[in-house]
Design an enzyme around this catalytic site. Sequence first.
Site, PDB file in Angstrom:
ATOM      1  N   ARG A 101       0.804  -1.217   0.000  1.00  0.00           N
ATOM      2  CA  ARG A 101       0.000   0.000   0.000  1.00  0.00           C
ATOM      3  C   ARG A 101       0.840   1.270   0.000  1.00  0.00           C
ATOM      4  O   ARG A 101       1.929   1.307   0.571  1.00  0.00           O
ATOM      5  CB  ARG A 101      -0.946   0.012   1.205  1.00  0.00           C
TER       6      ARG A 101
ATOM      7  N   HIS B 142      -1.008  -2.550  -4.509  1.00  0.00           N
ATOM      8  CA  HIS B 142      -0.494  -3.523  -5.483  1.00  0.00           C
ATOM      9  C   HIS B 142      -0.506  -3.006  -6.922  1.00  0.00           C
ATOM     10  O   HIS B 142      -0.864  -3.734  -7.857  1.00  0.00           O
ATOM     11  CB  HIS B 142      -1.288  -4.821  -5.399  1.00  0.00           C
TER      12      HIS B 142
ATOM     13  N   HIS C  41       2.977 -12.935  -5.417  1.00  0.00           N
ATOM     14  CA  HIS C  41       1.808 -13.029  -4.545  1.00  0.00           C
ATOM     15  C   HIS C  41       1.117 -14.395  -4.635  1.00  0.00           C
ATOM     16  O   HIS C  41      -0.117 -14.466  -4.740  1.00  0.00           O
ATOM     17  CB  HIS C  41       0.815 -11.930  -4.885  1.00  0.00           C
TER      18      HIS C  41
ATOM     19  N   ASP D 295      -1.536  -9.453   8.596  1.00  0.00           N
ATOM     20  CA  ASP D 295      -1.369  -8.822   7.289  1.00  0.00           C
ATOM     21  C   ASP D 295      -0.375  -7.684   7.481  1.00  0.00           C
ATOM     22  O   ASP D 295      -0.709  -6.512   7.330  1.00  0.00           O
ATOM     23  CB  ASP D 295      -2.708  -8.324   6.751  1.00  0.00           C
TER      24      ASP D 295
ATOM     25  N   GLU E  55       5.526 -12.485   1.130  1.00  0.00           N
ATOM     26  CA  GLU E  55       5.932 -11.631   0.016  1.00  0.00           C
ATOM     27  C   GLU E  55       7.185 -10.852   0.397  1.00  0.00           C
ATOM     28  O   GLU E  55       7.157  -9.988   1.276  1.00  0.00           O
ATOM     29  CB  GLU E  55       4.802 -10.657  -0.322  1.00  0.00           C
TER      30      GLU E  55
END
Length: 395
Positions: A121, A146, A217, A289, A357
């Site tokens: 982000r 993304h 991803h 996350d 990631e």
Amino acid sequence: MKIRNVIIVLFAIAIIVNLGCKEKKQARISSVNDKVKTVAHVDSASFVGNVDGKSVNFYRLRNKNKVEATFTNYGQRLISLYVPDNEGRMEDVVLGFNSLKMYQNANEKYFGATIGRYGNRIAKGKFTIQGQAYQLATNNNSNHLHGGVKGFNEVVWEADQISENEIEFHRISPHMEEGYPGNLNVKVNYILTDENELRITYEATTDRSTPVNLTHHSFFNLRGEGNGTINEHILMINANQFTPVDKGLIPTGEMRSVEGTPFDFSQPKPIGQDLETENQQLIFGMGYDHNFVLNDTPKSDSGLTLAARVIEPESGRVMEVFTNEPGLQFYGGNFLNGEAVGKSGKPYTFRGAFCLETQHFPDSPNHSNFPNTLLEPGETYNSICVYKFTNTTIH
């Protein structure tokens, strides 16, 4: 429950110790290779088509161990990845769909894709370069996620299959695509090694200053795609700090110690062990996350940092992640809800996969204390991510 978690962690430690014994590990790998079974393959014809006037095709990599990875050049996606368990049974360990059309129509846009120009982000889609303000597309509430509305995950890449175990994708992202300055020339190389590593190397050059943060991803489930939750997978992340976020999942700029928090994966533990802990960060993310600040050591023989290790106790599959990046985003499948039905006909349920990631930090263009993501003309962006798969048996 606590006794059970202790048993699981002891099991994980025993596996890790066993992994350290090279002679035993090599013997196990040889034994598994002797028993590897034929696997069902994705139908290549369902990935032949045309998107935005460009040809879409299907590609397959194999190594001597019969490990197999398949790709489409639409979004540069890893469609399937078959790796053996302790008994030699091949299982597809990445989430995805059976056809190009299904990827195009899916609500989940990122299964297996390459992400860019900027993974993760950027707050409000705004940043400034040398006093000039830029406004990116905002596609995640009021933020940029993304790469924007049509990121690298939804474009068709040129593909060159170099050998049975190597492929390279490339494209030029034009000036002001999704709001980013500069023509960005991107090349991504995949090698499936005989050590069961999927090695991803990113390179990029630009003709204007621009932020770049590329990543991969794939959504992983080491029991096999669609085979339940990943809460019992045992995870180690090689990080003493993480970057906390606000309710929009934008980093605050702080680098906080993981010690004494649910974010402490410095020692292996089941992913689900602390998910019910009362913690504001877990509330913001609906679980995990978050970006982790990787430690500098240990390193592999090729100089890459060990970022993470995941063990699936039932199958004995082990996945290690190596990188030259400073950060790792751990996402626990919090937004999967069972609506997507995958390749094996099974729904992808809540926390049915994890993502690891490798990356620079989210929103780095707006935090001077974060590692720099600005690529300048004359420089070459270089990022490496290795997903290495082994398996083990406790004797």
